[in-house]
Every structure is written in C-alpha cells, then in structure tokens.
Design an enzyme around this catalytic site. Structure first.
Site, PDB file in Angstrom:
ATOM      1  N   ASP A  77      -4.452 -12.113   0.454  1.00  0.00           N
ATOM      2  CA  ASP A  77      -5.616 -13.001   0.253  1.00  0.00           C
ATOM      3  C   ASP A  77      -6.618 -12.517  -0.809  1.00  0.00           C
ATOM      4  O   ASP A  77      -7.831 -12.477  -0.555  1.00  0.00           O
ATOM      5  CB  ASP A  77      -6.346 -13.236   1.591  1.00  0.00           C
ATOM      6  CG  ASP A  77      -5.491 -13.997   2.599  1.00  0.00           C
ATOM      7  OD1 ASP A  77      -4.330 -14.324   2.289  1.00  0.00           O
ATOM      8  OD2 ASP A  77      -5.980 -14.257   3.714  1.00  0.00           O
ATOM      9  N   LYS A 110      -0.686 -19.729   4.060  1.00  0.00           N
ATOM     10  CA  LYS A 110      -0.886 -19.682   5.519  1.00  0.00           C
ATOM     11  C   LYS A 110      -2.193 -20.363   5.912  1.00  0.00           C
ATOM     12  O   LYS A 110      -3.089 -20.505   5.078  1.00  0.00           O
ATOM     13  CB  LYS A 110      -0.851 -18.240   6.016  1.00  0.00           C
ATOM     14  CG  LYS A 110      -1.956 -17.415   5.413  1.00  0.00           C
ATOM     15  CD  LYS A 110      -1.857 -15.976   5.830  1.00  0.00           C
ATOM     16  CE  LYS A 110      -2.998 -15.203   5.213  1.00  0.00           C
ATOM     17  NZ  LYS A 110      -4.327 -15.718   5.591  1.00  0.00           N
ATOM     18  N   CYS A 151      -6.878 -10.676   8.230  1.00  0.00           N
ATOM     19  CA  CYS A 151      -5.532 -10.946   7.716  1.00  0.00           C
ATOM     20  C   CYS A 151      -4.713  -9.682   7.479  1.00  0.00           C
ATOM     21  O   CYS A 151      -3.504  -9.669   7.723  1.00  0.00           O
ATOM     22  CB  CYS A 151      -5.602 -11.823   6.479  1.00  0.00           C
ATOM     23  SG  CYS A 151      -6.148 -13.487   6.943  1.00  0.00           S
TER      24      CYS A 151
END
Ligand code: VGL
Ligand code: ZN
Length: 214
Positions: free
Chosen positions: A14, A112, A157
């Site tokens: 990310d 995601k 994450c």
C-alpha cells in the site's frame, strides 16, 4: 542477485498517495520509505505490490454510516470494523502509487478491499477470511516461498499480510525501518511488531538486508 533470493519476492504494501503526506489517511512519515522501496526493488528478482482499492461506497468509510466518526468501531457483516476516512477509492489519485515509487520492477499488483461490506487489510484474504485475493495461488505458481515485506501500515495491512503469510507457510522477513504505522492507540505499532515476531516473522533493517546480499 544470486541464488540467495531465488525463491523470494519483495512485497510492497500500500505505497499509495492516501497513506502518504497530504493523503486522506496519511501515515506519519509514510513517505520516508519510498526511497528505501526503490533501492530494494533494484536488488531483488521479484517485486509484488498491493493497492488498497475501495469502491466509493465502501463500508469501512465512516462517511458511509449514519452518525459515525473516524476511529469508531462497528460490526460489519458479522465482524469488527474500525471506521476510516474515505481513502484509496478506485481510480482516484489517492489510490495511485506514490509518484516517486519506481514501478518498473513490479511484476504483479494485488487489489484489495474491493468488496463493499468487508475490509481487507491482508494481501491474502479479506478480514473475514472468506475470500482469497489470489496472491497465494500466484506465489505458488512462481515458486516463491519467502517474502520480504515493507510498507504501510505496520499495524494494519503489513501486520495482517504477515500473519496470513506465516499461516500459509511462507518465510517472512519484515524490513523494519521500511514500515510505518497509523498508531491510533499509543502501543499499536509496538504491539503489531511483537505479534508478527511471536508468529514467526524475522525483522531486519534495509541496510542489513542489503549487506546480507553481499
Ligand atoms: C489500511 C486502514 C484502512 C492499510 C488500509 O493499508 O494499512 N489501513 N485501509
Ligand atoms: Zn482501506
């Protein structure tokens, strides 16, 4: 890049505008890791990246609930969900990779958080562990057994990706100075590191990693 990394991949978690300075869910010092990510990408044979990739009506956004605020916890489709500002909406600049991130080495991107009713902190499964993202199949097809992980955010994450990967049987090395956390509560980042370590993750700095390659 010798045999040492033959069955290894670098997983960039990310590294998106909304998690960096000026973004909707900016992680403190998030941008600092972009140059490290670029340096390491050039040294490894295989790079994979994740992108948080929400529809605009995603139910992890406080704005999509009546009278709820960011940081509040609700039950969403049977599981606990922390509410966030609107972030990483598909196709917006907030969801783009940081502009300074080198993308030339990235061989595979995992999206995601697409399902509106269930969040997905992990790169492997949604938070309810109902659906896989396909990353495990992809890694198996490539013969990858060891993941070096860096990115945002340590306490969400990165942590959940690491825990799922360990459970799936991967060897995991966290590049500790190339992960930054949200830190909603004072101990969240330290707790996340301890949890990953207890589950079997190894921690090294990016300089130790570079040295280990000889
Ligand atoms: C993340 C909160 C919400 C992360 C994603 O990338 O760690 N955190 N969505
Ligand atoms: Zn998200």
């Amino acid at each position: 890049m010798g045999n040492l990394l033959q069955h290894s991949a670098l997983l960039l978690v990310d590294l998106q505008n909304d998690f960096c300075a000026g973004g909707a869910l900016a992680v403190p010092a998030g941008d600092d890791i972009i140059p490290i990510a670029n340096k390491l990408q050039a040294l490894v044979p295989f790079v994979i990246a994740t992108q948080d990739w929400h529809p605009h009506d995603h139910m992890s956004f406080a704005a999509n609930h009546q009278a709820k605020h960011v940081g509040e916890v609700v039950v969403l489709d049977g599981i606990s969900q922390t509410l966030w500002p609107v972030h990483c909406v598909q196709g917006t600049s907030g969801a783009d990779f940081h502009p300074a991130l080198s993308q030339a080495h990235i061989k595979h991107v995992v999206h995601k958080g697409i399902d509106k009713v269930v969040d997905s902190y992990s790169a492997f499964f949604d938070n309810a562990h109902r659906r896989s993202t396909g990353l495990h199949d992809y890694l198996q097809a490539q013969g990858i057994t060891h993941l070096y992980i860096l990115g945002l955010a340590t306490d969400y994450c990165v942590k959940y990706s690491v825990l799922d990967a360990l459970q799936l049987g991967y060897q995991i090395t966290v590049i500790e100075d190339a992960c930054k956390g949200v830190g909603l509560n004072a101990n969240d980042i330290a707790d996340a590191m301890a949890e990953m370590q207890a589950a079997g993750a190894r921690f090294i700095t990016h300089n130790q990693f570079i040295k280990s390659l000889g």
